[in-house]
Design a protein around this motif. Structure first.
Motif, short mmCIF file in Angstrom:
data_model
loop_
_atom_site.label_atom_id
_atom_site.label_comp_id
_atom_site.label_asym_id
_atom_site.label_seq_id
_atom_site.Cartn_x
_atom_site.Cartn_y
_atom_site.Cartn_z
N VAL A 1 70.29 12.15 45.68
CA VAL A 1 69.17 12.49 44.48
C VAL A 1 69.68 14.06 43.99
CG1 VAL A 1 66.91 13.22 44.07
CG2 VAL A 1 67.37 11.01 45.11
N ASN A 2 69.87 14.74 45.21
CA ASN A 2 70.24 16.20 44.90
C ASN A 2 71.46 16.24 44.11
OD1 ASN A 2 67.93 17.20 46.12
ND2 ASN A 2 68.94 17.47 48.09
N ALA A 3 72.45 15.71 44.55
CA ALA A 3 73.69 15.49 43.70
C ALA A 3 73.78 15.24 42.28
CB ALA A 3 74.73 14.62 44.49
N VAL A 4 72.99 14.26 42.18
CA VAL A 4 72.91 13.50 40.80
C VAL A 4 72.27 14.24 39.98
CG1 VAL A 4 72.12 11.45 39.67
CG2 VAL A 4 72.92 11.18 41.76
N THR A 5 71.05 14.96 40.51
CA THR A 5 70.18 16.05 39.97
C THR A 5 70.98 17.17 39.27
OG1 THR A 5 68.20 15.32 40.90
CG2 THR A 5 68.35 17.60 39.73
N ARG A 6 72.08 17.50 40.22
CA ARG A 6 72.96 18.81 39.96
C ARG A 6 73.87 18.26 38.74
NH1 ARG A 6 73.04 19.78 45.41
NH2 ARG A 6 74.76 18.26 45.73
N LYS A 7 74.24 17.04 38.91
CA LYS A 7 75.08 16.54 38.05
C LYS A 7 74.55 16.46 36.40
CE LYS A 7 78.80 14.24 36.55
NZ LYS A 7 80.31 14.91 36.43
N ALA A 8 73.24 16.07 36.26
CA ALA A 8 72.24 16.02 35.09
C ALA A 8 72.40 17.40 34.51
CB ALA A 8 71.13 15.54 35.59
N SER A 9 72.10 18.51 35.37
CA SER A 9 72.09 19.72 34.86
C SER A 9 73.50 20.22 34.32
CB SER A 9 71.69 20.73 36.31
OG SER A 9 71.70 22.10 35.64
N GLU A 10 74.58 19.79 34.78
CA GLU A 10 75.95 19.88 34.44
C GLU A 10 76.05 19.45 32.96
OE1 GLU A 10 78.50 19.00 37.48
OE2 GLU A 10 77.92 20.42 38.84
N LEU A 11 75.91 18.27 32.97
CA LEU A 11 75.97 17.43 31.77
C LEU A 11 75.23 18.05 30.60
CD1 LEU A 11 75.89 13.85 32.97
CD2 LEU A 11 77.92 15.15 32.14
N ALA A 12 73.91 18.40 30.93
CA ALA A 12 73.07 19.11 29.81
C ALA A 12 73.59 20.61 29.53
CB ALA A 12 71.69 19.25 30.53
N ALA A 13 73.93 21.23 30.54
CA ALA A 13 74.60 22.55 30.09
C ALA A 13 75.75 22.28 29.30
CB ALA A 13 75.11 23.20 31.45
N GLY A 14 76.69 21.19 29.55
CA GLY A 14 77.92 21.25 28.67
C GLY A 14 77.47 20.63 27.30
N ARG A 15 76.13 20.19 27.19
CA ARG A 15 75.51 19.97 25.52
C ARG A 15 74.83 21.12 25.18
NH1 ARG A 15 75.25 14.57 24.12
NH2 ARG A 15 76.94 13.33 25.32
N GLY A 16 74.85 22.29 25.81
CA GLY A 16 74.15 23.43 25.14
C GLY A 16 72.73 23.32 25.73
N GLN A 17 72.15 22.74 26.88
CA GLN A 17 70.72 22.74 27.02
C GLN A 17 70.91 23.17 28.33
OE1 GLN A 17 67.98 21.37 25.32
NE2 GLN A 17 67.05 22.52 26.87
N ARG A 18 70.20 24.23 28.61
CA ARG A 18 69.92 24.73 29.98
C ARG A 18 68.76 24.01 30.51
NH1 ARG A 18 67.03 28.46 32.97
NH2 ARG A 18 67.80 29.28 34.85
N LEU A 19 68.76 23.43 31.81
CA LEU A 19 67.67 22.52 32.05
C LEU A 19 66.63 23.61 33.29
CD1 LEU A 19 68.93 19.21 33.36
CD2 LEU A 19 67.74 19.90 31.10
N THR A 20 65.59 23.62 32.84
CA THR A 20 64.39 24.53 33.66
C THR A 20 64.15 24.09 34.85
OG1 THR A 20 62.64 23.68 32.83
CG2 THR A 20 63.52 25.70 31.25
N GLU A 21 63.47 24.77 35.65
CA GLU A 21 63.31 24.11 37.07
C GLU A 21 62.31 22.98 36.99
OE1 GLU A 21 64.40 24.79 40.25
OE2 GLU A 21 65.87 25.74 39.52
N PRO A 22 61.24 23.18 36.28
CA PRO A 22 60.33 21.95 35.82
C PRO A 22 60.83 20.89 35.68
CG PRO A 22 59.16 24.07 35.19
CD PRO A 22 60.61 24.17 35.59
N VAL A 23 61.82 21.09 34.68
CA VAL A 23 62.61 19.64 34.15
C VAL A 23 63.26 19.03 35.29
CG1 VAL A 23 64.38 18.92 32.55
CG2 VAL A 23 62.74 20.39 31.67
N LEU A 24 64.01 19.96 36.07
CA LEU A 24 64.94 19.58 37.38
C LEU A 24 63.96 18.82 38.14
CD1 LEU A 24 67.43 22.44 37.75
CD2 LEU A 24 67.66 20.23 36.86
N ARG A 25 62.77 19.09 38.37
CA ARG A 25 61.95 18.66 39.46
C ARG A 25 61.68 17.20 38.87
NH1 ARG A 25 59.87 23.81 40.47
NH2 ARG A 25 58.23 23.59 38.65
N ASP A 26 61.45 17.12 37.53
CA ASP A 26 61.03 15.70 37.02
C ASP A 26 62.33 14.79 36.97
OD1 ASP A 26 58.36 16.51 35.92
OD2 ASP A 26 58.94 17.10 34.02
N ILE A 27 63.39 15.31 36.87
CA ILE A 27 64.66 14.43 37.14
C ILE A 27 64.82 14.03 38.34
CG2 ILE A 27 67.05 14.63 36.79
CD1 ILE A 27 67.07 16.41 34.50
N GLY A 28 64.60 14.94 39.48
CA GLY A 28 64.59 14.66 40.93
C GLY A 28 63.62 13.60 41.09
#
Length: 304
Positions: free
Chosen positions: A98-125
């Motif tokens: 779960v932690n690894a896939v959450t980090r992957k989601a953050s990296e993919l979003a950053a590649g699209r110009g979208q920085r994910l906030t901590e609350p969003v990362l918690r929702d993803i997890g």
């Protein structure tokens, strides 16, 4: 264009582009004379940032999503077989995945110009945790058409909103009524007293502790799930605390820089005043010398 094609296209877009794209798709459907399609498209909900990131995962990191869901299949299998030892091992593996896939989601979003906030990362997890426990969430994640994040409390299906293939929204809820083919509790058969048959084989006596053991195994599984939730929450807290400490250090550094800049400003201001006064004195001296030179020239008698 079919509704499935529209859904696949819209839910691959960032949330900020969703409404405009949906409006354009509705217009095109109306221009084509397909009022039913236009109405169905108009009912599609804009995904949250967390849901968009999860949909992005299913599109661009399908192998990671597949590996995650395989852990969920193994967990459900272990729960059915009531294997406490396997559950403990899989719980540890689950948190890592779960932690690894959450980090992957953050990296993919950053590649699209979208920085994910901590609350969003918690929702993803939390959604990934729910996908491991609830097949309906796993299906929505695999399809890549989620509109909101999902949560799982350990009782019944997780609540989420996704867009199925026909475009209607579905909410994962537990069923309260059984279908016509659902199994019903059997009525207890009346007990009859029969004479013991000395030739009949002795039947094994029921184990009075079997039900207790099953309940214990289920409680152990819930404990492991709760521990995983605590681990996830602690990880989120540690990350937030580290970010806060970094910001505090940055603020202190900026304050020190500001203090140094103010000292340099005062020193430079004093230097500028001294230089201005020196300039004024030099200019005054130059003016006096030039006047004397001019008077001397006037006193000179031109040669005959």
């Amino acid at each position: 264009m079919t509704l499935d094609q529209v859904v696949a296209e819209l839910y691959g877009l960032p949330p900020t582009e969703f409404v405009a794209a949906r409006t354009e798709q509705v217009r095109q459907a109306r221009d084509a004379g397909d009022k039913a399609l236009a109405a169905a498209i108009g009912k599609l909900r804009r995904p949250t940032v967390a849901a968009w990131a999860l949909n992005l995962l299913s599109r661009e990191a399908s192998d990671d999503v597949r590996a995650l869901l395989e852990v969920g299949d193994a967990l459900r299998d272990a729960q059915r077989r009531l294997s406490a030892e396997q559950l403990r091992a899989l719980t540890t593996q689950r948190q890592k995945v779960v932690n690894a896939v959450t980090r992957k989601a953050s990296e993919l979003a950053a590649g699209r110009g979208q920085r994910l906030t901590e609350p969003v990362l918690r929702d993803i997890g939390a959604s990934l945790q729910a996908a491991l426990a609830d097949q309906s969430v796993a299906d929505g994640l695999r399809a890549g058409t989620l509109t909101t994040a999902a949560t799982y409390e350990g009782f019944g299906p997780a609540a989420l909103t996704a867009v199925p293939s026909d475009g209607r929204r579905s909410v994962g809820t537990s069923s309260t009524t059984a279908g016509p083919t659902a199994a019903r509790p059997e009525k207890p058969t009346p007990r009859t007293h029969r004479r013991a048959d000395p030739t009949a084989a002795d039947e094994p006596a029921p184990d009075p502790q079997a039900e207790v053991r099953r309940e214990l195994e289920q409680m152990l599984a819930e404990v492991e799930s709760a521990r995983a939730a605590v681990t996830s929450a602690r990880s989120g807290h540690d990350t937030a605390a580290a970010d806060l400490a970094d910001l505090d250090d940055r603020i202190e550094a900026l304050r020190a820089e500001l203090t140094e800049a103010e000292h340099r400003h005062r020193f430079t201001a004093a230097t500028e005043r001294s230089a201005r006064e020196a300039l004024q004195r030099a200019q005054k001296h130059l003016d006096g010398v030039e006047r004397r030179v001019e008077r001397a020239r006037k006193r000179l008698t031109p040669d005959a």
